[in-house]
Write a protein that holds these residues in place. Structure first.
Motif, PDB file in Angstrom:
ATOM      1  N   MET A   1     212.357 -32.151  26.775  1.00  0.00           N
ATOM      2  CA  MET A   1     210.783 -31.938  26.994  1.00  0.00           C
ATOM      3  C   MET A   1     210.719 -30.602  26.309  1.00  0.00           C
ATOM      4  O   MET A   1     211.432 -29.682  26.547  1.00  0.00           O
ATOM      5  CB  MET A   1     210.395 -32.266  28.383  1.00  0.00           C
ATOM      6  CG  MET A   1     210.936 -31.283  29.445  1.00  0.00           C
ATOM      7  SD  MET A   1     210.748 -31.679  31.131  1.00  0.00           S
ATOM      8  CE  MET A   1     212.282 -32.941  31.287  1.00  0.00           C
TER       9      MET A   1
ATOM     10  N   ARG B   1     207.243 -34.730  27.083  1.00  0.00           N
ATOM     11  CA  ARG B   1     208.669 -35.472  27.204  1.00  0.00           C
ATOM     12  C   ARG B   1     208.864 -36.042  25.758  1.00  0.00           C
ATOM     13  O   ARG B   1     208.125 -36.561  25.070  1.00  0.00           O
ATOM     14  CB  ARG B   1     208.500 -36.484  28.021  1.00  0.00           C
ATOM     15  CG  ARG B   1     209.862 -37.313  28.260  1.00  0.00           C
ATOM     16  CD  ARG B   1     210.130 -38.265  29.651  1.00  0.00           C
ATOM     17  NE  ARG B   1     209.557 -37.564  30.614  1.00  0.00           N
ATOM     18  CZ  ARG B   1     210.393 -37.050  31.631  1.00  0.00           C
ATOM     19  NH1 ARG B   1     211.645 -36.691  31.081  1.00  0.00           N
ATOM     20  NH2 ARG B   1     209.909 -36.331  32.735  1.00  0.00           N
TER      21      ARG B   1
ATOM     22  N   PRO C   1     208.086 -27.243  32.198  1.00  0.00           N
ATOM     23  CA  PRO C   1     207.924 -28.407  31.467  1.00  0.00           C
ATOM     24  C   PRO C   1     206.232 -28.280  31.076  1.00  0.00           C
ATOM     25  O   PRO C   1     205.425 -28.137  32.034  1.00  0.00           O
ATOM     26  CB  PRO C   1     208.206 -29.667  32.311  1.00  0.00           C
ATOM     27  CG  PRO C   1     209.457 -28.776  33.167  1.00  0.00           C
ATOM     28  CD  PRO C   1     208.784 -27.780  33.487  1.00  0.00           C
TER      29      PRO C   1
ATOM     30  N   GLU D   1     217.939 -36.000  29.075  1.00  0.00           N
ATOM     31  CA  GLU D   1     216.430 -35.915  29.092  1.00  0.00           C
ATOM     32  C   GLU D   1     215.972 -34.697  28.233  1.00  0.00           C
ATOM     33  O   GLU D   1     216.894 -33.696  28.155  1.00  0.00           O
ATOM     34  CB  GLU D   1     215.812 -35.598  30.508  1.00  0.00           C
ATOM     35  CG  GLU D   1     214.405 -35.653  30.896  1.00  0.00           C
ATOM     36  CD  GLU D   1     214.156 -35.551  32.240  1.00  0.00           C
ATOM     37  OE1 GLU D   1     213.046 -35.572  32.570  1.00  0.00           O
ATOM     38  OE2 GLU D   1     215.031 -35.294  33.070  1.00  0.00           O
TER      39      GLU D   1
END
Length: 127
Positions: A88, A101, A96, A86
């Motif tokens: 982001m 993303r 975040p 992942e």
């Protein structure tokens, strides 16, 4: 001759101020390895660090901080050999960003920069 971009002044300054150190390896046949690479000479990967508390307390997360150094608008690819599951965008406190993303693509992570923009990217590694 030429501009500071053409002369590679920023890279030469990093080489002078942060020289590479040779570390003896236990094996003479160790393959070459690089954790990160960036596709554009205008982008400097300044920091790689374990994510702090602002990164949702993820011990498997790494934050990379990059900036555009030539005063240009550029799209660059960040590639890594780490097992990323992942990615982001995050703020400087490593929280975040909303809608931050980033899709994991075969070429890596596609990042867009405006002149002198600093981007922080939170990378969550597979365990």
């Amino acid at each position: 001759a030429g501009s500071f971009q053409e002369a590679g002044v920023i890279q030469q300054a990093y080489n002078l101020n942060f020289p590479l150190h040779v570390v003896p390896a236990s094996c003479a046949q160790c393959p070459a390895w690089s954790a990160f690479s960036v596709s554009s000479p205008a982008i400097v990967l300044e920091t790689v660090k374990q994510a702090g508390a602002g990164a949702e307390d993820r011990p498997e997360a790494v934050v990379v901080r990059l900036y555009e150094a030539h005063g240009s608008t550029v799209t660059a690819w960040l590639q890594t050999s780490l097992p990323i599951k992942e990615a982001m965008l995050c703020d400087l406190l490593e929280r975040p960003a909303a809608q931050g993303r980033l899709p994991l693509e075969p070429r890596g992570l596609r990042l867009s920069f405006t002149p002198f923009l600093v981007l922080s990217v939170l990378l969550v590694c597979s365990r």
